[in-house]
Design an enzyme around this catalytic site. Structure first.
Site, PDB file in Angstrom:
ATOM      1  N   LYS A 217      -6.873  -5.734 -18.025  1.00  0.00           N
ATOM      2  CA  LYS A 217      -6.074  -5.144 -16.962  1.00  0.00           C
ATOM      3  C   LYS A 217      -6.761  -6.222 -16.602  1.00  0.00           C
ATOM      4  CE  LYS A 217      -4.913  -2.491 -13.965  1.00  0.00           C
ATOM      5  NZ  LYS A 217      -2.866  -2.477 -14.272  1.00  0.00           N
TER       6      LYS A 217
ATOM      7  N   ASP B  86      -2.374   0.358 -18.756  1.00  0.00           N
ATOM      8  CA  ASP B  86      -2.000   1.209 -17.858  1.00  0.00           C
ATOM      9  C   ASP B  86      -0.212   1.000 -19.145  1.00  0.00           C
ATOM     10  OD1 ASP B  86      -1.316  -0.867 -17.063  1.00  0.00           O
ATOM     11  OD2 ASP B  86      -0.970  -0.504 -15.303  1.00  0.00           O
TER      12      ASP B  86
ATOM     13  N   ASP C 223     -13.074   3.753 -24.819  1.00  0.00           N
ATOM     14  CA  ASP C 223     -13.446   5.768 -24.503  1.00  0.00           C
ATOM     15  C   ASP C 223     -11.813   6.145 -24.679  1.00  0.00           C
ATOM     16  OD1 ASP C 223     -14.465   7.409 -24.133  1.00  0.00           O
ATOM     17  OD2 ASP C 223     -14.355   7.154 -22.334  1.00  0.00           O
TER      18      ASP C 223
END
Ligand code: NAD
Ligand code: IPM
Ligand code: MN
Length: 320
Positions: free
Chosen positions: A166, A199, A223
């Protein structure tokens, strides 16, 4: 063997059954660790037990965590403690669904990030409370997991590695990951690379998972994405993993991606395939690659998953 909590002991029993059916003789030791032990005597992972674990070739774990103990006590005190203390810096999570053309692996960083536990409370319980939770990213830690991912990608036919992060918001950690990815990548000109923000990766996992070959990502993104990876490639009950110390200074630990599933524990409803495939990964490491491959084929051929946990284990074992 650490069965752990909930469905953990149910699924590792099937994994061991299948390994034996494949003709591999393992010398196993059961460790009573997890929620039940903690509730009994207040201990989670005593140092002498951790030292004992270092002497084994591999660890097979079911799952840990129970609603009877506050969140994180067993997860951090047992599972994360082992990953960190044994420096199992790669969490390797393969996903295959042959009919759908899905065949990729997630290389999840396994010793740093938000999992390192940096943070704390100020003025806890007051209206002015502050809670901080940091993310630890070392050049050494990021570089070693990215190098592992490049080496893995280079060994596969497609030779394609995607980094997921990100970087548009986590500009400090993301910058370190991006620079390291480019620098290590220059040593692997045969590997093509891509980058996805996490995302967008969620979209691609659902709509176009076929695009992926190897993915490398940080601990928390890995995860979350690997539960999604399980869900889109057959179900979480098929998702296997290995917590690896590629240097082999300490034992690696194999476990399904899923948790202790308290909602179905004790009902023989759990799919044991994820644990069985995790045991197959373990056999690869123990020099039993041929048996591991036979187990994977037997799992792929076992399609009646409406059966009970031991019946599914029996069906896989029968094929061997
Ligand atoms: P979970 O993975 O245990 O369960 C999520 C859902 O998936 C549940 O509906 C469950 O029934 C289903 N499911 C999971 N494994 C399945 C299987 N093999 N067959 C069929 N269905 C299966 O996640 P959760 O409910 O968020 O967590 C429960 C506990 O497990 C928590 O304490 C959590 O911290 C812990 N946990 C442990 C591990 C681990 O030990 N590696 C991993 C994840 C969660
Ligand atoms: C996993 C689990 C663990 C993690 C928890 C139980 C600490 O969710 O192995 O994916 O977050 O790594
Ligand atoms: Mn998880």
């Amino acid at each position: 063997m650490i069965g752990g909590d909930g469905i953990g002991p149910e699924v590792v029993a099937e994994a061991l059954k299948v390994v034996r059916a494949a003709g591999v003789e393992l010398d196993t030791t059961d460790f009573d660790l997890g929620g039940a032990r903690y509730l009994k005597d207040g201990t989670i992972l005593p140092d002498d037990v951790l030292d004992e674990l270092r002497g084994f070739d591999a660890i097979l774990l079911g799952a840990v965590g129970t609603p009877d103990v506050p969140p994180g006590v067993i997860e951090r005190g047992l599972l994360l403690k082992m990953r960190f203390a044994l420096d199992q810096y790669v969490n390797l999570r393969p996903f295959t669904l042959a009919d759908a053309g899905i065949d990729f692996l997630v290389v999840r960083e396994n010793t740093e990030g938000t999992y390192a536990g940096e943070g704390g409370f100020l003025r806890k319980g007051t209206p002015d409370e502050i809670a901080t939770q940091g993310s630890v990213n070392t050049r050494m830690g990021v570089e070693r997991v990215i190098r592992y991912a490049f080496e893995l990608a280079a060994s596969r036919p497609r030779r394609h590695l995607t980094m997921v992060h990100k970087t548009n918001v986590l500009t400090f950690a993301g910058d370190l990951w991006q620079r390291t990815f480019e620098e290590v990548g220059s040593e692997f000109p045969e590997v093509t690379t891509a980058y996805n923000h996490v995302d967008a990766a969620c979209i691609f996992f659902v709509q176009d998972p076929q695009r992926y070959d190897v993915i490398v990502t940080d601990n928390l993104f890995g995860d979350i994405l690997t539960d999604l990876g399980g869900a889109v490639s057959g179900g979480i009950g098929f998702a296997s993993s290995g917590n690896l110390d590629p240097t082999r200074r300490a034992p690696s630990m194999f476990e399904p991606v899923h948790g202790s599933a308290p909602d179905i524990a004790g009902q023989a409803k759990a799919n044991p395939i994820a644990a069985i495939l995790s045991a197959a990964m373990m056999l690869d490491l123990l020099g039993e690659a041929e048996a591991a491959e036979r187990i994977r084929k037997a799992c792929a051929a076992t399609t009646d998953l409406s059966a009970s946990t031991p019946e599914i284990g029996d069906a896989v074992a029968a094929r061997l």
